[in-house]
Design a protein around this motif. Structure first.
Motif, PDB file in Angstrom:
ATOM      1  N   GLY A 218       0.769  -1.232   0.000  1.00  0.00           N
ATOM      2  CA  GLY A 218       0.000   0.000   0.000  1.00  0.00           C
ATOM      3  C   GLY A 218       0.795   1.273   0.000  1.00  0.00           C
ATOM      4  O   GLY A 218       0.221   2.359   0.123  1.00  0.00           O
ATOM      5  N   GLN A 219       2.117   1.173  -0.136  1.00  0.00           N
ATOM      6  CA  GLN A 219       2.979   2.348  -0.121  1.00  0.00           C
ATOM      7  C   GLN A 219       3.853   2.390  -1.369  1.00  0.00           C
ATOM      8  O   GLN A 219       4.294   1.340  -1.859  1.00  0.00           O
ATOM      9  CB  GLN A 219       3.892   2.343   1.112  1.00  0.00           C
ATOM     10  N   ILE A 220       4.109   3.600  -1.868  1.00  0.00           N
ATOM     11  CA  ILE A 220       5.079   3.751  -2.948  1.00  0.00           C
ATOM     12  C   ILE A 220       6.438   3.280  -2.456  1.00  0.00           C
ATOM     13  O   ILE A 220       6.893   3.655  -1.363  1.00  0.00           O
ATOM     14  CB  ILE A 220       5.181   5.222  -3.387  1.00  0.00           C
ATOM     15  N   TYR A 221       7.091   2.437  -3.240  1.00  0.00           N
ATOM     16  CA  TYR A 221       8.450   2.008  -2.917  1.00  0.00           C
ATOM     17  C   TYR A 221       9.423   2.895  -3.680  1.00  0.00           C
ATOM     18  O   TYR A 221       9.497   2.848  -4.907  1.00  0.00           O
ATOM     19  CB  TYR A 221       8.659   0.540  -3.283  1.00  0.00           C
ATOM     20  N   HIS A 222      10.184   3.714  -2.940  1.00  0.00           N
ATOM     21  CA  HIS A 222      11.114   4.649  -3.573  1.00  0.00           C
ATOM     22  C   HIS A 222      12.507   4.060  -3.763  1.00  0.00           C
ATOM     23  O   HIS A 222      13.267   4.545  -4.602  1.00  0.00           O
ATOM     24  CB  HIS A 222      11.228   5.934  -2.749  1.00  0.00           C
ATOM     25  N   GLY A 223      12.839   3.038  -3.003  1.00  0.00           N
ATOM     26  CA  GLY A 223      14.172   2.464  -3.083  1.00  0.00           C
ATOM     27  C   GLY A 223      15.164   3.197  -2.199  1.00  0.00           C
ATOM     28  O   GLY A 223      14.881   4.282  -1.683  1.00  0.00           O
TER      29      GLY A 223
END
Length: 295
Positions: free
Chosen positions: A141-146
């Motif tokens: 449910g969260q953007i994965y930015h790395g």
């Protein structure tokens, strides 16, 4: 309460006025033909001035790798002069209102998660097929930015794992690659057609166009297969102008399913979905990030 939402790309800055219901009005676009960061910020300011005093903030979607919390631009994407700058600080200094910032592919994903084709997903990938292949990843449910804010940068992945010098995905699966492939096969100048003209040829039943699209979808389908094996997501949202063509999305889905059909074991398959939002996706996603930055 109203906000100014902007989508900064390599060819233009799209903008619109919006409220908490995500209704867009006063839409417009100006070209991004600038030579410096200062000129670019001045252009942002000119867009803002007619709305001064009427908006509570500016929501920015921008090309390039960036830190959405600090505003630091690791790269400017097509706007190379933005590399090494802090876009949030620059725009806030020019306009005097709170500014939020997120990568354009991430904004497209946010729009689809908020009220599009991915509302039922906890894990998903958005692939934006344009000049290159933009990517964004949703995990739990969260953007994965790395670790370095470079996640989802699909354009530079290698397709041929046996040849280190092979071209990256953008050269093979961007819209330009499809047009160039068709132009070679049809014997026409490479710059003589755009995506609309290509699909006109396809709709007229031209075999050369059908074969070019088949090759294009086969390559992209294999890439999606590999991503699914690694990430195991619920769905892939396919965006960009080409995703408005049902024949493209349907054929791409067929190619993905064929890859799973030929796998030596049974593997979980993702759904392949067309993005709900096309030209407005980044504007809506930028506003969603502005209003709910944790997704």
């Amino acid at each position: 309460m109203q906000y100014l939402t902007m989508d900064v790309g390599g060819s233009g800055i799209k903008y619109a006025l919006a409220d908490e219901s995500y209704a867009l009005s006063h839409k417009g676009v100006v070209p991004t033909s600038y030579d410096s960061h200062g000129d670019f910020i001045a252009a942002i300011g000119r867009i803002y001035e007619p709305f001064r005093g009427t908006v509570a903030g500016i929501a920015l979607s921008c090309c390039g790798e960036l830190d959405p919390t600090s505003g630091y631009m690791f790269s400017g994407g097509a706007l190379v002069f933005n590399a090494g700058t802090n876009l949030i600080e620059s725009v806030e200094a020019r306009c005097g209102v709170p500014v939020s910032l997120e990568n354009d592919a991430n904004c497209a994903l946010l729009a689809e998660v908020h009220d599009g084709c991915l509302t039922d997903c906890r894990n998903a990938v958005a692939l934006i097929i344009g000049t290159g292949v933009g990517g964004a990843i949703l995990i739990n449910g969260q953007i994965y930015h790395g670790s370095h804010f470079h996640s989802g940068n699909a354009s530079f992945t290698k397709v041929d794992l046996c040849d280190p010098a092979s071209p990256p995905l953008a050269w093979l699966s961007g819209v330009g690659a499809l047009l160039a492939d068709y132009a070679r096969a049809a014997g026409v100048p490479a710059g003589s057609l755009d995506g609309r003209a290509f699909f006109d040829h396809l709709q007229r039943g031209e075999p050369t166009a059908a074969e070019a699209l088949d090759r294009f979808c086969s390559r992209l389908g294999q890439f999606i297969f590999n991503l699914q094996i690694i990430l195991d997501v619920d769905a892939f949202a396919i965006g960009g102008g080409i995703s408005a063509q049902p024949v493209f999305v349907n054929l791409l889905n067929d190619k993905v399913q064929a890859s799973f059909d030929s796998a030596p074991v049974t593997l979980p398959r993702p759904q392949i979905r067309s993005c709900r939002y096309f030209n407005d996706a980044n504007l809506i996603g930028a506003l969603h990030h502005h209003l709910a930055p944790t997704v």
